[in-house]
Design a protein around this motif. Structure first.
Motif, PDB file in Angstrom:
ATOM      1  N   PRO A  68       0.774  -1.239   0.000  1.00  0.00           N
ATOM      2  CA  PRO A  68       0.000   0.000   0.000  1.00  0.00           C
ATOM      3  C   PRO A  68       0.806   1.291   0.000  1.00  0.00           C
ATOM      4  N   GLY A  69       2.115   1.211   0.293  1.00  0.00           N
ATOM      5  CA  GLY A  69       2.901   2.432   0.440  1.00  0.00           C
ATOM      6  C   GLY A  69       3.754   2.734  -0.784  1.00  0.00           C
ATOM      7  N   ASP A 146       0.964  -8.494   9.115  1.00  0.00           N
ATOM      8  CA  ASP A 146      -0.339  -9.028   9.525  1.00  0.00           C
ATOM      9  C   ASP A 146      -0.574 -10.363   8.816  1.00  0.00           C
ATOM     10  N   ASP A 167      14.101  -2.481  -2.506  1.00  0.00           N
ATOM     11  CA  ASP A 167      14.578  -1.758  -1.328  1.00  0.00           C
ATOM     12  C   ASP A 167      14.867  -2.649  -0.125  1.00  0.00           C
ATOM     13  N   LEU A 216      20.010   6.483  -7.166  1.00  0.00           N
ATOM     14  CA  LEU A 216      18.954   7.379  -7.653  1.00  0.00           C
ATOM     15  C   LEU A 216      19.478   8.789  -7.922  1.00  0.00           C
TER      16      LEU A 216
HETATM   17  N1  LIG Z   1       9.283   8.825  -1.068  1.00  0.00           N
HETATM   18  C1  LIG Z   1       9.836   8.506  -2.244  1.00  0.00           C
HETATM   19  O1  LIG Z   1       9.701   9.207  -3.210  1.00  0.00           O
HETATM   20  C2  LIG Z   1      10.658   7.294  -2.346  1.00  0.00           C
HETATM   21  C3  LIG Z   1      10.258   6.141  -1.706  1.00  0.00           C
HETATM   22  N2  LIG Z   1      10.910   5.002  -1.883  1.00  0.00           N
HETATM   23  C4  LIG Z   1      10.224   3.760  -1.566  1.00  0.00           C
HETATM   24  O2  LIG Z   1       9.295   3.990  -0.536  1.00  0.00           O
HETATM   25  C5  LIG Z   1       9.443   3.027   0.461  1.00  0.00           C
HETATM   26  C6  LIG Z   1       8.950   3.558   1.749  1.00  0.00           C
HETATM   27  O3  LIG Z   1       7.576   3.864   1.523  1.00  0.00           O
HETATM   28  P1  LIG Z   1       6.537   3.991   2.690  1.00  0.00           P
HETATM   29  O4  LIG Z   1       7.059   4.910   3.710  1.00  0.00           O
HETATM   30  O5  LIG Z   1       5.257   4.333   2.064  1.00  0.00           O
HETATM   31  O6  LIG Z   1       6.513   2.581   3.357  1.00  0.00           O
HETATM   32  P2  LIG Z   1       6.235   1.120   2.770  1.00  0.00           P
HETATM   33  O7  LIG Z   1       5.820   1.153   1.375  1.00  0.00           O
HETATM   34  O8  LIG Z   1       7.403   0.312   3.121  1.00  0.00           O
HETATM   35  O9  LIG Z   1       5.015   0.588   3.684  1.00  0.00           O
HETATM   36  C7  LIG Z   1       4.147   1.450   4.305  1.00  0.00           C
HETATM   37  C8  LIG Z   1       2.750   0.900   4.321  1.00  0.00           C
HETATM   38  O10 LIG Z   1       2.697  -0.396   4.839  1.00  0.00           O
HETATM   39  C9  LIG Z   1       1.846  -0.437   5.974  1.00  0.00           C
HETATM   40  N3  LIG Z   1       2.441  -1.363   6.912  1.00  0.00           N
HETATM   41  C10 LIG Z   1       3.577  -1.203   7.607  1.00  0.00           C
HETATM   42  N4  LIG Z   1       3.837  -2.297   8.332  1.00  0.00           N
HETATM   43  C11 LIG Z   1       2.835  -3.167   8.074  1.00  0.00           C
HETATM   44  C12 LIG Z   1       2.542  -4.475   8.518  1.00  0.00           C
HETATM   45  N5  LIG Z   1       3.338  -5.111   9.374  1.00  0.00           N
HETATM   46  N6  LIG Z   1       1.437  -5.097   8.071  1.00  0.00           N
HETATM   47  C13 LIG Z   1       0.633  -4.453   7.204  1.00  0.00           C
HETATM   48  N7  LIG Z   1       0.843  -3.213   6.740  1.00  0.00           N
HETATM   49  C14 LIG Z   1       1.936  -2.585   7.167  1.00  0.00           C
HETATM   50  C15 LIG Z   1       1.789   0.963   6.484  1.00  0.00           C
HETATM   51  O11 LIG Z   1       0.608   1.192   7.196  1.00  0.00           O
HETATM   52  C16 LIG Z   1       1.840   1.748   5.183  1.00  0.00           C
HETATM   53  O12 LIG Z   1       0.599   1.815   4.566  1.00  0.00           O
HETATM   54  C17 LIG Z   1      10.890   2.681   0.421  1.00  0.00           C
HETATM   55  O13 LIG Z   1      11.159   1.440   0.999  1.00  0.00           O
HETATM   56  C18 LIG Z   1      11.149   2.692  -1.065  1.00  0.00           C
HETATM   57  O14 LIG Z   1      10.768   1.473  -1.648  1.00  0.00           O
HETATM   58  C19 LIG Z   1      12.170   4.972  -2.581  1.00  0.00           C
HETATM   59  O15 LIG Z   1      11.934   4.444  -3.806  1.00  0.00           O
HETATM   60  C20 LIG Z   1      12.814   6.322  -2.698  1.00  0.00           C
HETATM   61  C21 LIG Z   1      11.865   7.332  -3.153  1.00  0.00           C
END
Ligand SMILES: NC(=O)C1=CN([C@@H]2O[C@H](COP(=O)(O)OP(=O)(O)OC[C@H]3O[C@@H](n4cnc5c(N)ncnc54)[C@H](O)[C@@H]3O)[C@@H](O)[C@H]2O)[C@@H](O)CC1
Ligand SMILES: [K+]
Length: 505
Positions: A68-69, A146, A167, A216
């Motif tokens: 979802p992220g 989960d 990542d 990047l």
């Molecule tokens: N912000 C950006 O532009 C960039 C982001 N990047 C990517 O973004 C990632 C980080 O993104 P996010 O901060 O959105 O985090 P993630 O995509 O790693 O996950 C966050 C989501 O997962 C849910 N979540 C967390 N733990 C959970 C669990 N145990 N069970 C179920 N759901 C769970 C959270 O509620 C949230 O919705 C990095 O790892 C990388 O892949 C990179 O590509 C660099 C650039």
């Protein structure tokens, strides 16, 4: 005539590894500089696709599992590239994992606009694929997965196809290197922006597979003021510490190591440490052990000066001659070992403390000489810290810092992704070694190696990290013949070779 120039000194070794909080700040600085959140995700997804093409050029059926992220967002970008390149792309997500962030929503929309389809997946078997891309969770994992996510992770692991993790392998804690629940076992992981410390220690190497970094094009200024969590060293860094010997060296320059241990029934441990010290360049090696082990020691290795230490007088003479003491291999925890530890500590000699030396210390904590080196495995670390081995392994860096604070010494925390730290310094992470080294006696060899380097003049921190690296690299060289059945003494010949890196003369 000008003096001949000094031999070149390589730069400070080690690639920086970061924790999640630091990577978040670096990411924020990069976003500010670029001025467009979608652009950074676009770079991540494109870099991941290029990486996939480089390693799996023939993968026709590409399965992308999106969370979802923004990690899922990277997956949608990759899927769009794969689709545009004519691959058969399936993007799957759990019903609960609709994209939540604006960037991930935009990336998902762009994939669909390009003609791609997103299917909801249950937690059962995945469709057949030539490559599975894990874009479920990245740096944002905040707790154990989960139940539905865990089942999906199990399905990825059971897919029977190579897995590329984006990542972070989903389910792995990128700071602690700990898989609290289930976690993806990737073939390869492409980390975004910089290396993540948790992928290199504990469960990290097993789950991440071969690791790479896509920077990047983030400007180096985005790292200004940021400290790394660890510095990663590999066998190619050994030359930084292991300089050629001067032509006019004599054995006194290479130091005198005294190895003490080998109670009844465990005499081999101190013999391994002693021979390892000689093969790592110690000028002289003495052994203080039980009288019954002296003949075997001399028969195995006549270069060693072996003495029975059944009396204080015998030990005193050995201590007077020693530059460094390695105490602990096969020491036992009885009165004999206890007395030897007390005498060695009273001597103030530079000390490498291992095995039962550490266990005795855990039972009766006392101050150590400030330049001591401790080499606990996770079980010994747990005894020193008064916690469980599982707690040490769940956060190896925290355990390392706690051991350094407790002892004031340089600490080598053994195990996959060995960590080394001195008080107040950034830890080292030894990115070498293999599971074949999980054999009794391997730690005794490490003790001898570190003591030998210390005796040759390396400072405690340098001796500890260089010793751990030399030992791991020798283990890797020995494992060329196979990991299973690898013996500690198989390292000796490789220690000698690797302790002499090539230098221009
Ligand atoms: N912000 C950006 O532009 C960039 C982001 N990047 C990517 O973004 C990632 C980080 O993104 P996010 O901060 O959105 O985090 P993630 O995509 O790693 O996950 C966050 C989501 O997962 C849910 N979540 C967390 N733990 C959970 C669990 N145990 N069970 C179920 N759901 C769970 C959270 O509620 C949230 O919705 C990095 O790892 C990388 O892949 C990179 O590509 C660099 C650039
Ligand atoms: K992932």
């Amino acid at each position: 005539m000008s003096a001949p120039s000094a031999r070149p000194v390589p730069p400070r070794p080690g690639a920086p590894l970061y924790d999640v909080a630091t990577l978040r700040r670096v990411e924020a600085a990069a976003l500010e500089e670029i001025g467009d959140a979608d652009a950074l995700m676009a770079r991540a997804g494109e870099a991941a696709w290029r990486f996939a093409c480089a390693h799996w050029p023939d993968a026709k059926r590409v399965l992308v599992v999106c969370g979802p992220g923004n990690n899922g967002g990277d997956g949608y970008v990759l899927a769009r590239y794969a689709h545009t390149a004519g691959r058969a792309v399936s993007v799957l997500r759990l019903a609960a994992h609709a994209p939540r962030t604006p960037e991930a929503q935009a990336a998902c929309a762009a994939f669909i606009a390009a003609g791609g389809q997103v299917a909801l997946v249950g937690t059962d078997t995945l469709p057949p694929a030539d490559l599975v891309v894990d874009a479920l969770f990245g740096l944002g994992l905040t707790r154990a997965a989960d139940a539905d996510s865990a089942a999906l992770i199990e399905a990825i692991n059971a897919a029977g196809a190579p897995v590329l993790a984006l990542d972070v392998p989903s389910g792995l804690d990128a700071d602690r290197g700990h898989a609290a629940g289930t976690a993806v076992r990737a073939t390869r992981t492409v980390q975004m922006i910089a290396g993540h410390v948790g992928l290199y220690t504990g469960d990290g190497p097993e789950h991440a597979g071969a690791r790479a970094v896509a920077d990047l094009d983030v400007a180096s200024g985005c790292f200004d003021g940021e400290a790394s969590a660890a510095r990663r060293v590999t066998g190619s860094d050994l030359g930084h510490w292991l300089r050629p010997r001067h032509r006019n060296s004599h054995k006194g320059h290479a130091g005198h190591v005294l190895c003490i241990g080998g109670d009844h029934g465990t005499g081999g441990a101190v013999m391994l440490a002693a021979e390892a010290a000689l093969r790592s360049g110690a000028g002289l090696v003495s052994v203080g052990t039980r009288a019954g082990h002296v003949p075997a020691m001399l028969a195995r290795c006549p270069e060693v000066m072996a003495r029975a230490v059944d009396t204080d007088a015998a030990l005193g003479a050995l201590l007077d001659a020693a530059d460094v003491v390695a105490l602990g291999p096969g020491l036992g925890q009885g009165a004999w070992g206890h007395g030897l530890l007390a005498d060695v500590l009273a001597s103030g000699r530079p000390l490498v403390l291992d095995a039962d030396g550490l266990n005795l210390l855990a039972r009766a904590p006392r101050p150590l000489p400030s330049d001591s080196i401790l080499t606990p495995h996770p079980g010994e670390a747990a005894r020193l810290l008064g916690c469980t081995t599982a707690e040490v392994q769940a956060d190896r860096l925290a355990a390392l810092h706690a051991l350094v604070a407790q002892s004031g010494a340089v600490v080598v925390l053994k195990g996959a992704g060995t960590l080394v730290a001195a008080p107040g310094a950034i830890p080292w992470l030894v990115d070498a070694g293999n599971p074949g080294m999980a054999t009794g006696g391997m730690g005794d060899v490490l003790t001898g190696v570190i003591a030998a380097l210390r005796a040759q003049g390396l400072a405690p921190e340098a001796a500890a990290v260089c010793g751990a690296l030399l030992h791991a690299a020798a283990g890797d060289a020995a494992a060329q013949a196979g990991e299973r059945g690898l013996l500690p003494r198989d390292l000796f010949g490789h220690l000698r070779t690797l302790a002499n890196p090539e230098w221009p003369r």
